[in-house]
Design an enzyme around this catalytic site. Structure first.
Site, PDB file in Angstrom:
ATOM      1  N   GLY A  14       0.806  -1.108  -0.052  1.00 22.36           N
ATOM      2  CA  GLY A  14      -0.067   0.029   0.020  1.00 22.36           C
ATOM      3  C   GLY A  14       0.769   1.178   0.007  1.00 22.36           C
ATOM      4  O   GLY A  14       2.175   1.174  -0.096  1.00 22.36           O
ATOM      5  N   ILE A  16       1.068   3.914   2.177  1.00 24.11           N
ATOM      6  CA  ILE A  16       2.042   4.337   3.429  1.00 24.11           C
ATOM      7  C   ILE A  16       3.280   3.484   3.719  1.00 24.11           C
ATOM      8  O   ILE A  16       4.311   4.009   3.774  1.00 24.11           O
ATOM      9  CB  ILE A  16       0.985   4.281   4.811  1.00 24.11           C
ATOM     10  CG1 ILE A  16      -0.098   5.051   4.748  1.00 24.11           C
ATOM     11  CG2 ILE A  16       2.043   4.541   5.883  1.00 24.11           C
ATOM     12  CD1 ILE A  16      -1.119   4.954   5.760  1.00 24.11           C
ATOM     13  N   GLN A 112      -4.874 -10.755  13.552  1.00 25.36           N
ATOM     14  CA  GLN A 112      -3.576 -10.575  13.398  1.00 25.36           C
ATOM     15  C   GLN A 112      -3.124 -10.647  14.953  1.00 25.36           C
ATOM     16  O   GLN A 112      -1.780 -10.915  15.163  1.00 25.36           O
ATOM     17  CB  GLN A 112      -3.299  -9.191  12.960  1.00 25.36           C
ATOM     18  CG  GLN A 112      -3.275  -9.185  11.293  1.00 25.36           C
ATOM     19  CD  GLN A 112      -2.870  -7.720  10.827  1.00 25.36           C
ATOM     20  OE1 GLN A 112      -2.459  -6.682  11.323  1.00 25.36           O
ATOM     21  NE2 GLN A 112      -2.854  -7.795   9.321  1.00 25.36           N
ATOM     22  N   GLY A 130      -3.286   1.409  10.956  1.00 20.90           N
ATOM     23  CA  GLY A 130      -4.432   1.227  10.121  1.00 20.90           C
ATOM     24  C   GLY A 130      -5.785   1.738  11.041  1.00 20.90           C
ATOM     25  O   GLY A 130      -5.812   1.517  12.043  1.00 20.90           O
ATOM     26  N   ASP A 159      -0.821  13.326  14.370  1.00 17.63           N
ATOM     27  CA  ASP A 159      -1.472  14.402  14.525  1.00 17.63           C
ATOM     28  C   ASP A 159      -0.825  15.310  15.551  1.00 17.63           C
ATOM     29  O   ASP A 159      -0.822  16.526  15.264  1.00 17.63           O
ATOM     30  CB  ASP A 159      -2.885  14.112  15.705  1.00 17.63           C
ATOM     31  CG  ASP A 159      -3.752  12.827  14.948  1.00 17.63           C
ATOM     32  OD1 ASP A 159      -4.032  13.350  13.907  1.00 17.63           O
ATOM     33  OD2 ASP A 159      -3.828  11.714  15.574  1.00 17.63           O
ATOM     34  N   HIS A 187      -7.452   8.915  17.653  1.00  8.48           N
ATOM     35  CA  HIS A 187      -7.046   9.570  16.236  1.00  8.48           C
ATOM     36  C   HIS A 187      -8.409   9.653  15.497  1.00  8.48           C
ATOM     37  O   HIS A 187      -8.761   8.902  14.565  1.00  8.48           O
ATOM     38  CB  HIS A 187      -6.175   8.612  15.689  1.00  8.48           C
ATOM     39  CG  HIS A 187      -5.560   9.195  14.331  1.00  8.48           C
ATOM     40  ND1 HIS A 187      -4.932  10.069  13.981  1.00  8.48           N
ATOM     41  CD2 HIS A 187      -5.735   8.356  13.052  1.00  8.48           C
ATOM     42  CE1 HIS A 187      -4.790  10.117  12.742  1.00  8.48           C
ATOM     43  NE2 HIS A 187      -5.222   9.084  12.166  1.00  8.48           N
TER      44      HIS A 187
END
Length: 332
Positions: A14, A16, A112, A130, A159, A187
């Site tokens: 992906g 990121i 996971q 994620g 942030d 978040h």
């Protein structure tokens, strides 16, 4: 050279990860003389893209990168790892509700967590990127009961970096001249970016940020909403979620966890609430932390005024609601 550190990145095909993997392999996270073994996890439909990423890592010819192991099997990816970057998740799309994102991703992190519990080192350091990151990290830890809760965290450094950059821009000073910005809570758009205890170096003198900014209305309104909604603004502009800045923040988060914070400085991390500052226990809440010997400790004793109290409790309430929703999904 020391023994190689084994590091897993999920969602490795992906956006990121594309920025993050280079930073890890180059030595920006674990040290400029630390050999790395990378395991790259992604889902089967992304296997072709994953192989392309492996080719690129190979073609970078980075001296620290000893081995790259691409896989679609969680247990292969997590076998004996020292650190995990759990980046892979269904990405947030424009207009998507947070509860939809939660339902799609909880099952991933449940699975996971169980795999980490079975095959990872018990000392593994796990950062969940994620989204919704706080609750995903909570669920992941729940299903990895043999790994200490303190070894799980979620990313709120993005942030913090956003808030720090806004203050630096406002004051016309370098980002490095602003420190001790705090992100409290989730978040999400309920997070509370707090600069009441932050410091800025202006004209060679260290001063409290509120004193330097001299605009309480800005700090309580425009500044807060800019940081809270930054992710959504990036999505509107790019039609994709923030990737480069998220990768940089993820690298910052793990580097500080690995090497520790300096002096009186602290950083923001989503960690298990112990009840500090009156926040409910058992949620993954962003606090200011100091780190030494790879162990974080919540900074205690900061003054909390009525404005801060209201904001901190609001984001805690959202996290408690997310936890309840996640547990319901897990029990289905």
């Amino acid at each position: 050279m020391s023994e190689a550190v084994k590091v897993c990145v999920t969602g490795a095909a992906g956006q990121i990860a594309y920025s993050l993997l280079y930073s890890i392999a180059k030595g920006d996270v674990f040290g400029s003389d630390q050999p790395i073994i990378l395991t790259l996890l992604d889902i089967a439909p992304m296997e072709g893209v994953l192989n392309g990423v492996v080719m690129e890592l190979m073609d970078c010819a980075m001296p620290l990168l000893k081995e790259v192991i691409p896989t679609c099997d969680e247990k292969v990816a997590f076998k004996d790892i020292d650190a995990a970057f759990l980046v892979g998740a269904m990405p947030r799309r424009e207009g998507m509700e947070r509860k939809d994102l939660l339902a799609a991703n909880i099952k991933i992190f449940k699975s996971q967590g169980a795999a980490l519990d079975t095959v990872a080192k018990k000392t593994v350091k796990v950062v969940v990127v994620g989204n919704p990151a706080n609750t995903n990290a909570l669920i992941c830890s729940k299903y990895a009961p043999s790994i200490p809760k303190e070894n799980f965290s979620c990313l709120t450094r993005l942030d913090q970096n956003r808030a720090q950059a806004q203050i630096a821009a406002r004051l016309g000073i370098p980002n490095s001249a602003v420190s001790n910005v705090i992100i409290w809570g989730n978040h999400s758009s309920t997070q509370f970016p707090d600069v009441r205890h932050a410091k800025a170096i202006v004209n060679g003198k260290t001063v409290p940020v509120p004193e330097a900014v001299k605009d309480d209305n800005y700090l309580k309104n425009e500044f807060l909403t800019t940081v809270q909604k930054r992710g959504g603004e990036v999505i509107k502009a790019r039609k994709l979620s923030s990737a480069m800045s998220a990768a940089k923040a993820t690298a910052d988060h793990m580097r500080d966890w690995w090497f520790g914070t300096q002096g009186d400085n602290w950083v923001s991390m989503g960690v298990f609430s112990t009840g500090a500052y009156g926040i409910p226990e058992g949620i993954m809440y962003s606090y200011p932390v100091r780190i030494a010997n790879k162990q974080w400790k919540i900074v205690e004793g900061l003054e909390i005024n009525d404005f801060a109290r209201e904001k901190m409790d609001l984001t805690a309430k959202e996290l408690c609601e997310e936890r309840a929703m996640a547990e319901e999904i897990c029990n289905q």
